[in-house]
Scaffold this motif. Sequence first.
Motif, PDB file in Angstrom:
ATOM      1  N   ASN A  81       0.883  -1.165   0.000  1.00  0.00           N
ATOM      2  CA  ASN A  81       0.000   0.000   0.000  1.00  0.00           C
ATOM      3  C   ASN A  81       0.922   1.216   0.000  1.00  0.00           C
ATOM      4  O   ASN A  81       1.161   1.825   1.033  1.00  0.00           O
ATOM      5  N   PRO A  82       1.461   1.554  -1.170  1.00  0.00           N
ATOM      6  CA  PRO A  82       2.482   2.600  -1.236  1.00  0.00           C
ATOM      7  C   PRO A  82       1.866   3.994  -1.210  1.00  0.00           C
ATOM      8  O   PRO A  82       0.642   4.151  -1.356  1.00  0.00           O
ATOM      9  N   PRO A  83       2.683   5.029  -1.048  1.00  0.00           N
ATOM     10  CA  PRO A  83       2.147   6.389  -1.169  1.00  0.00           C
ATOM     11  C   PRO A  83       1.657   6.622  -2.595  1.00  0.00           C
ATOM     12  O   PRO A  83       2.385   6.366  -3.552  1.00  0.00           O
ATOM     13  N   TYR A  84       0.402   7.085  -2.714  1.00  0.00           N
ATOM     14  CA  TYR A  84      -0.136   7.241  -4.072  1.00  0.00           C
ATOM     15  C   TYR A  84      -0.939   8.529  -4.277  1.00  0.00           C
ATOM     16  O   TYR A  84      -1.481   8.768  -5.348  1.00  0.00           O
ATOM     17  N   ILE A  85      -1.050   9.357  -3.268  1.00  0.00           N
ATOM     18  CA  ILE A  85      -1.812  10.591  -3.405  1.00  0.00           C
ATOM     19  C   ILE A  85      -0.999  11.587  -4.233  1.00  0.00           C
ATOM     20  O   ILE A  85       0.202  11.763  -4.010  1.00  0.00           O
ATOM     21  N   GLU A 136      -3.652  16.585  -4.841  1.00  0.00           N
ATOM     22  CA  GLU A 136      -4.676  16.055  -3.942  1.00  0.00           C
ATOM     23  C   GLU A 136      -4.349  16.275  -2.471  1.00  0.00           C
ATOM     24  O   GLU A 136      -5.244  16.232  -1.622  1.00  0.00           O
ATOM     25  N   MET A 137      -3.091  16.495  -2.148  1.00  0.00           N
ATOM     26  CA  MET A 137      -2.697  16.646  -0.748  1.00  0.00           C
ATOM     27  C   MET A 137      -3.447  17.800  -0.077  1.00  0.00           C
ATOM     28  O   MET A 137      -3.813  17.718   1.094  1.00  0.00           O
ATOM     29  N   GLN A 163      -6.377  18.703  -0.547  1.00  0.00           N
ATOM     30  CA  GLN A 163      -7.788  18.385  -0.384  1.00  0.00           C
ATOM     31  C   GLN A 163      -8.051  17.391   0.753  1.00  0.00           C
ATOM     32  O   GLN A 163      -9.209  17.089   1.050  1.00  0.00           O
ATOM     33  N   LEU A 164      -7.009  16.884   1.362  1.00  0.00           N
ATOM     34  CA  LEU A 164      -7.170  15.887   2.408  1.00  0.00           C
ATOM     35  C   LEU A 164      -7.752  16.509   3.677  1.00  0.00           C
ATOM     36  O   LEU A 164      -7.586  17.699   3.935  1.00  0.00           O
ATOM     37  N   SER A 165      -8.390  15.689   4.484  1.00  0.00           N
ATOM     38  CA  SER A 165      -8.907  16.153   5.768  1.00  0.00           C
ATOM     39  C   SER A 165      -7.741  16.531   6.676  1.00  0.00           C
ATOM     40  O   SER A 165      -6.625  16.009   6.518  1.00  0.00           O
ATOM     41  N   PRO A 166      -7.955  17.431   7.641  1.00  0.00           N
ATOM     42  CA  PRO A 166      -6.874  17.786   8.567  1.00  0.00           C
ATOM     43  C   PRO A 166      -6.312  16.579   9.312  1.00  0.00           C
ATOM     44  O   PRO A 166      -5.109  16.537   9.619  1.00  0.00           O
ATOM     45  N   GLU A 167      -7.182  15.590   9.608  1.00  0.00           N
ATOM     46  CA  GLU A 167      -6.716  14.395  10.318  1.00  0.00           C
ATOM     47  C   GLU A 167      -5.608  13.679   9.553  1.00  0.00           C
ATOM     48  O   GLU A 167      -4.667  13.147  10.144  1.00  0.00           O
ATOM     49  N   VAL A 168      -5.740  13.657   8.233  1.00  0.00           N
ATOM     50  CA  VAL A 168      -4.740  12.991   7.396  1.00  0.00           C
ATOM     51  C   VAL A 168      -3.597  13.937   7.061  1.00  0.00           C
ATOM     52  O   VAL A 168      -2.420  13.629   7.266  1.00  0.00           O
ATOM     53  N   ARG A 169      -3.934  15.104   6.549  1.00  0.00           N
ATOM     54  CA  ARG A 169      -2.923  16.051   6.062  1.00  0.00           C
ATOM     55  C   ARG A 169      -1.976  16.513   7.167  1.00  0.00           C
ATOM     56  O   ARG A 169      -0.763  16.641   6.950  1.00  0.00           O
ATOM     57  N   ASP A 170      -2.504  16.753   8.352  1.00  0.00           N
ATOM     58  CA  ASP A 170      -1.703  17.366   9.412  1.00  0.00           C
ATOM     59  C   ASP A 170      -1.124  16.379  10.411  1.00  0.00           C
ATOM     60  O   ASP A 170      -0.244  16.750  11.191  1.00  0.00           O
ATOM     61  N   TRP A 171      -1.608  15.128  10.402  1.00  0.00           N
ATOM     62  CA  TRP A 171      -1.218  14.213  11.465  1.00  0.00           C
ATOM     63  C   TRP A 171      -0.568  12.915  10.979  1.00  0.00           C
ATOM     64  O   TRP A 171       0.078  12.226  11.763  1.00  0.00           O
ATOM     65  N   GLU A 172      -0.747  12.555   9.713  1.00  0.00           N
ATOM     66  CA  GLU A 172      -0.157  11.317   9.233  1.00  0.00           C
ATOM     67  C   GLU A 172       1.118  11.617   8.447  1.00  0.00           C
ATOM     68  O   GLU A 172       1.258  12.706   7.871  1.00  0.00           O
ATOM     69  N   PRO A 173       2.074  10.672   8.409  1.00  0.00           N
ATOM     70  CA  PRO A 173       3.371  10.943   7.767  1.00  0.00           C
ATOM     71  C   PRO A 173       3.238  11.155   6.256  1.00  0.00           C
ATOM     72  O   PRO A 173       2.751  10.283   5.540  1.00  0.00           O
ATOM     73  N   GLY A 200       4.546  12.692  -4.424  1.00  0.00           N
ATOM     74  CA  GLY A 200       4.550  13.905  -5.223  1.00  0.00           C
ATOM     75  C   GLY A 200       4.104  13.619  -6.649  1.00  0.00           C
ATOM     76  O   GLY A 200       3.800  12.487  -7.018  1.00  0.00           O
ATOM     77  N   GLY A 201       4.062  14.650  -7.457  1.00  0.00           N
ATOM     78  CA  GLY A 201       3.744  14.482  -8.873  1.00  0.00           C
ATOM     79  C   GLY A 201       2.403  13.822  -9.101  1.00  0.00           C
ATOM     80  O   GLY A 201       1.402  14.159  -8.474  1.00  0.00           O
ATOM     81  N   ASP A 202       2.411  12.818  -9.999  1.00  0.00           N
ATOM     82  CA  ASP A 202       1.156  12.150 -10.370  1.00  0.00           C
ATOM     83  C   ASP A 202       0.779  11.007  -9.449  1.00  0.00           C
ATOM     84  O   ASP A 202      -0.226  10.324  -9.668  1.00  0.00           O
TER      85      ASP A 202
END
Length: 281
Positions: free
Chosen positions: A184-188, A192-193, A195-205, A212-214
């Motif tokens: 389950n690699p990084p794929y966002i 899209e970053m 647009q993420l919820s604060p719970e994800v954007r601000d608290w998860e690695p 990055g990129g596509d």
Amino acid sequence: MTTGAVLLAGAVARLREAGINDPARDARILLAYALGVERSRLTLVLYDDVTSDQAAAFERAIEARVARQPVAQIVGRRAFYGRDFIVTPDVLDPRPDTELLVDLALSAPFETVSDLGTGSGCILLSLLAERPNATGQGVDLSELALAVAGRNADLLGVSDRVVFHSGSWFEPVVDARFDLIVSNPPYITQDEMTQLSPEVRDWEPHMALTPGGDGLDAYRIIIQAAPNHLAEEGRLLLEIGHLQGHAVSELCRAAGFTTVVVHQDLGGKDRVVAASGYKGA
């Protein structure tokens, strides 16, 4: 003195005002955590007096949730595939959609499995817990994430059947061939970053969220190298973003996989690409 019911009512109002999606659910989980009781027993103790220490613990938990820290990080655990996993800010919060990948992995026999970007270890360790004769290797670039995975392996009683490696994708992998490779690699995408919820954007690695990129860089690396690490008739299972099914499938076919299937999650969104039948690019 005050009761849990009084604390709960006030906490629900505060969480609702903070914009939390399900304030009642979160408040009940955090109150059970602060009181040190199982969530199923919370109703039985709601009208009991709480101690000052319990009230203070609940207040800290609610303040953290108002700051949009994920509930799993606050309580330190998340249920995944029927088991509890330790969760910290150093790993992704295991998500129910990822259980589809575990289901698909368990749909065919395997004795050896490699998990690339293992994070908390929830995928790999669930597979080992379900298959007592299997062995596995987990890889992650984050030493802090690997420490969490190691704790979870101990918690689930599978530490004697798993080895964790620090490094990037296949670079540190010891055994050349596996029956099963999962990731389950990084794929966002970079766009899209925001647009993420604060719970994800601000608290998860962020390292575990986006390359990055596509958003496809990790897939390009994993898919190209996977045939060199798969046993004969081995399988590759990749969690994807819901708009990436076609692109990741084409990468698999270009790498020489002849059977490529996109599987949908319970919400009907593309979630996992399964590739097998490698014949050479």
